[in-house]
Design a protein around this motif. Structure first.
Motif, PDB file in Angstrom:
ATOM      1  N   ARG A 231      16.708  19.650  76.109  1.00  0.00           N
ATOM      2  CA  ARG A 231      17.086  19.452  77.657  1.00  0.00           C
ATOM      3  C   ARG A 231      16.586  18.127  77.297  1.00  0.00           C
ATOM      4  NH1 ARG A 231      13.299  22.997  81.537  1.00  0.00           N
ATOM      5  NH2 ARG A 231      11.552  21.660  81.093  1.00  0.00           N
ATOM      6  N   PRO A 232      17.523  16.859  78.522  1.00  0.00           N
ATOM      7  CA  PRO A 232      16.818  15.691  78.557  1.00  0.00           C
ATOM      8  C   PRO A 232      15.602  15.478  78.854  1.00  0.00           C
ATOM      9  CG  PRO A 232      18.935  15.593  79.878  1.00  0.00           C
ATOM     10  CD  PRO A 232      18.069  17.361  79.309  1.00  0.00           C
ATOM     11  N   TRP A 233      14.085  14.615  78.567  1.00  0.00           N
ATOM     12  CA  TRP A 233      13.143  14.846  78.738  1.00  0.00           C
ATOM     13  C   TRP A 233      12.911  14.273  81.152  1.00  0.00           C
ATOM     14  CZ3 TRP A 233       9.189  16.591  76.735  1.00  0.00           C
ATOM     15  CH2 TRP A 233       9.236  16.349  75.690  1.00  0.00           C
ATOM     16  N   LYS A 234      13.625  13.389  80.938  1.00  0.00           N
ATOM     17  CA  LYS A 234      13.923  12.609  82.368  1.00  0.00           C
ATOM     18  C   LYS A 234      12.525  12.583  82.969  1.00  0.00           C
ATOM     19  CE  LYS A 234      17.927  14.896  84.062  1.00  0.00           C
ATOM     20  NZ  LYS A 234      18.967  15.845  85.511  1.00  0.00           N
ATOM     21  N   ASN A 235      12.187  12.565  83.854  1.00  0.00           N
ATOM     22  CA  ASN A 235      10.496  12.456  84.408  1.00  0.00           C
ATOM     23  C   ASN A 235       9.638  13.048  83.399  1.00  0.00           C
ATOM     24  OD1 ASN A 235      11.783   9.961  85.270  1.00  0.00           O
ATOM     25  ND2 ASN A 235      11.716  11.619  87.492  1.00  0.00           N
ATOM     26  N   ARG A 236       9.851  14.442  83.331  1.00  0.00           N
ATOM     27  CA  ARG A 236       9.312  15.227  82.437  1.00  0.00           C
ATOM     28  C   ARG A 236       7.900  14.403  81.273  1.00  0.00           C
ATOM     29  NH1 ARG A 236      12.722  18.234  83.316  1.00  0.00           N
ATOM     30  NH2 ARG A 236      13.723  18.051  80.912  1.00  0.00           N
ATOM     31  N   HIS A 237       6.514  14.848  81.358  1.00  0.00           N
ATOM     32  CA  HIS A 237       6.233  14.205  80.540  1.00  0.00           C
ATOM     33  C   HIS A 237       5.825  14.545  78.798  1.00  0.00           C
ATOM     34  CE1 HIS A 237       1.138  13.039  78.252  1.00  0.00           C
ATOM     35  NE2 HIS A 237       1.826  14.021  77.813  1.00  0.00           N
TER      36      HIS A 237
ATOM     37  N   PHE B 105      15.163  10.426  73.520  1.00  0.00           N
ATOM     38  CA  PHE B 105      15.670  11.142  75.154  1.00  0.00           C
ATOM     39  C   PHE B 105      15.807  12.682  75.325  1.00  0.00           C
ATOM     40  CE2 PHE B 105      18.209   7.917  73.527  1.00  0.00           C
ATOM     41  CZ  PHE B 105      18.136   6.593  74.827  1.00  0.00           C
ATOM     42  N   TYR B 106      15.737  13.922  74.158  1.00  0.00           N
ATOM     43  CA  TYR B 106      15.676  15.009  74.419  1.00  0.00           C
ATOM     44  C   TYR B 106      14.461  15.846  74.041  1.00  0.00           C
ATOM     45  CZ  TYR B 106      20.433  14.179  75.256  1.00  0.00           C
ATOM     46  OH  TYR B 106      21.642  14.014  75.756  1.00  0.00           O
ATOM     47  N   GLU B 107      14.009  16.786  75.374  1.00  0.00           N
ATOM     48  CA  GLU B 107      13.004  17.417  74.954  1.00  0.00           C
ATOM     49  C   GLU B 107      13.223  19.048  73.937  1.00  0.00           C
ATOM     50  OE1 GLU B 107      10.199  21.225  77.241  1.00  0.00           O
ATOM     51  OE2 GLU B 107      11.517  19.734  78.532  1.00  0.00           O
TER      52      GLU B 107
END
Length: 83
Positions: free
Chosen positions: A33-39, A46-48
């Motif tokens: 998924r996209p990292w967004k605001n996660r560490h 861009f992606y976890e």
């Protein structure tokens, strides 16, 4: 592929590639998924990524199961060693 709109567009693209005898490059085959605001815990922009070997194996197996396809891996060395 669980998103119907995405799946339809993907299948249309696969059809065009097959008609034109063009290989399919999968660039997010182990993206979760996209990292967004996660560490960020990996050096991926861009992606976890998927982390467990089982999840990576299943995802890569699916991507390589497409005829005329190849996989671009995530760029983090920890993940490359997992393959």
């Amino acid at each position: 592929m669980q998103n119907p709109r995405y799946a339809a567009a993907f299948n249309d693209l696969i059809g065009v590639c097959r008609k034109r005898n063009v290989a399919v490059q999968t660039i997010k085959s182990i993206a979760r998924r996209p990292w967004k605001n996660r560490h960020k815990t990996y050096n991926t922009y861009f992606y976890e990524p998927l982390e467990t070997q089982d999840a990576i194996d299943k995802s890569v197996h699916w991507a390589l199961g497409l005829s005329e396809s190849f996989v671009i891996s995530a760029g983090d060395i920890q993940l490359l060693l997992a393959f």
